[in-house]
Design a protein around this motif. Sequence first.
Motif, mmCIF file in Angstrom:
data_model
loop_
_atom_site.group_PDB
_atom_site.id
_atom_site.type_symbol
_atom_site.label_atom_id
_atom_site.label_comp_id
_atom_site.label_asym_id
_atom_site.label_seq_id
_atom_site.Cartn_x
_atom_site.Cartn_y
_atom_site.Cartn_z
ATOM 1 N N LEU A 141 -7.366 -5.687 -1.926
ATOM 2 C CA LEU A 141 -8.146 -4.453 -2.091
ATOM 3 C C LEU A 141 -8.472 -3.842 -0.723
ATOM 4 C CD1 LEU A 141 -10.539 -5.743 -4.917
ATOM 5 C CD2 LEU A 141 -8.554 -4.246 -5.203
ATOM 6 N N ASP A 171 -4.712 -0.070 -4.928
ATOM 7 C CA ASP A 171 -5.608 0.624 -5.852
ATOM 8 C C ASP A 171 -5.417 0.102 -7.283
ATOM 9 O OD1 ASP A 171 -6.987 2.309 -7.476
ATOM 10 O OD2 ASP A 171 -6.221 4.165 -6.595
ATOM 11 N N LYS A 181 -6.795 0.911 -9.945
ATOM 12 C CA LYS A 181 -6.914 1.904 -11.027
ATOM 13 C C LYS A 181 -5.553 2.518 -11.325
ATOM 14 C CE LYS A 181 -11.725 3.180 -10.405
ATOM 15 N NZ LYS A 181 -12.203 3.454 -9.032
ATOM 16 N N LYS A 182 -4.769 2.750 -10.261
ATOM 17 C CA LYS A 182 -3.461 3.396 -10.470
ATOM 18 C C LYS A 182 -2.345 2.383 -10.709
ATOM 19 C CE LYS A 182 -4.505 7.492 -7.791
ATOM 20 N NZ LYS A 182 -4.716 7.728 -6.376
ATOM 21 N N GLN A 199 2.740 2.338 -3.300
ATOM 22 C CA GLN A 199 1.943 2.892 -4.411
ATOM 23 C C GLN A 199 2.148 4.387 -4.592
ATOM 24 O OE1 GLN A 199 -2.217 0.574 -4.506
ATOM 25 N NE2 GLN A 199 -1.914 1.718 -2.666
ATOM 26 N N LYS A 256 0.839 -1.201 0.000
ATOM 27 C CA LYS A 256 0.000 0.000 0.000
ATOM 28 C C LYS A 256 0.882 1.263 0.000
ATOM 29 C CE LYS A 256 -3.349 2.511 2.642
ATOM 30 N NZ LYS A 256 -3.941 2.710 3.949
ATOM 31 N N GLY A 297 -5.881 -1.761 0.748
ATOM 32 C CA GLY A 297 -5.641 -0.424 0.171
ATOM 33 C C GLY A 297 -4.914 -0.427 -1.157
#
Length: 334
Positions: free
Chosen positions: A68, A73, A75-76, A32, A29, A71
């Motif tokens: 998920l 993501d 999408k990124k 990212q 997490k 944390g």
Amino acid sequence: MKKKIVFSGIQPTGLLTIGNYIGALSQWKKLQKKYFCIYCIADLHALTIYQKENVLNKNILDTLSVCLASGIDPKKNIIFIQSHVSQHTQLNWILNCFTNFGVLKRMTQFKKKIHLNKNINAGLFSYPILMAADILLYQTYKVPVGKDQIQHIELVRDIAYRFNKTYGKKIFTIPKKKLHENYGSCIMSLLSPMTKMSKSDDNKNNIITLFDSDLTIRKKIQHAVTDSDNPPNIKFDLKNKPGISNLLIILSNITEISIQKLEYYFYKKNYHDLKEFIIFNLCFFLKKFRKKFFLYRKNETLLKSIIINGAQKAEKYAKSTLKKVHNIIGLNIK
Ligand code: AQP
């Protein structure tokens, strides 16, 4: 500027532990923010353990939901299932032929696993080569890992270096390991704090899973090994006080209170006080975590779209590297 790539994987081999969370997922997490992260649910690695009919599917969706809820993501970054990107097994074969048999025999994790396992299959032996394919396909800059994986990362670096040197070209990026910053690289068993906490441990009293009930957590922490110091001494000392140190590491990582502050807070308090504080915080932390987990887990449409999307994105990177490999070794007649 293009972000550097971080790659890591997790096996869907059962209920994940607080060790997997602290050592891997919480780091994933954080990474990212700075890197472009590619995270893989390593279902092919999970086959080194016998899988009952139709259980792996469920475990894969559980593991994705855990990622998920932690944390990650999608999408990124990219999150995908290893077996959905066929380049992993294709590169695996090629790297098999670039890996020395004697070196594989020296892998300590293999030596440990053959003592614990009845099913000593060839996959268990060549597992680090599939791991090399996983990492090298994505031109990975850093790999967040627990301490148990350091030797495997050294092997991956070695394979990449040798391949590049053989052909005199930089086909693979040589990856670096990234260890945990708050002693979380190796969370230990509750009853034998000199051994790593592992989700496949037969003695479930050794591990806290992310799905243990409050009552189970209470029982397990109450039985966790401390030491017989009199008066009790809540001090971080990995060598001489492994049980207490392990509990402090777990507590520090889930509360984000530094170990130093915890030592100060527990000065002159007893082990019962420490354990009660851990029980309270673990139950609180895991309750919040599970709430998020179930929201994702019940939405299989969302999970499946993340999986399809993840595989498509991952494949672009994987294809590009495999093409370079095929070209340089002469597997490119069209
Ligand atoms: N005890 C641990 N402390 C810190 N990090 C840990 N990891 C595993 N156990 C600890 C890290 O979690 C990531 C994913 O691990 P994995 O499931 O792919 O494989 P593993 O290392 O073999 O984990 P387990 O729990 O021990 O699984 P089993 O019992 O199935 O072999 C990795 O980054 C790992 O370092």
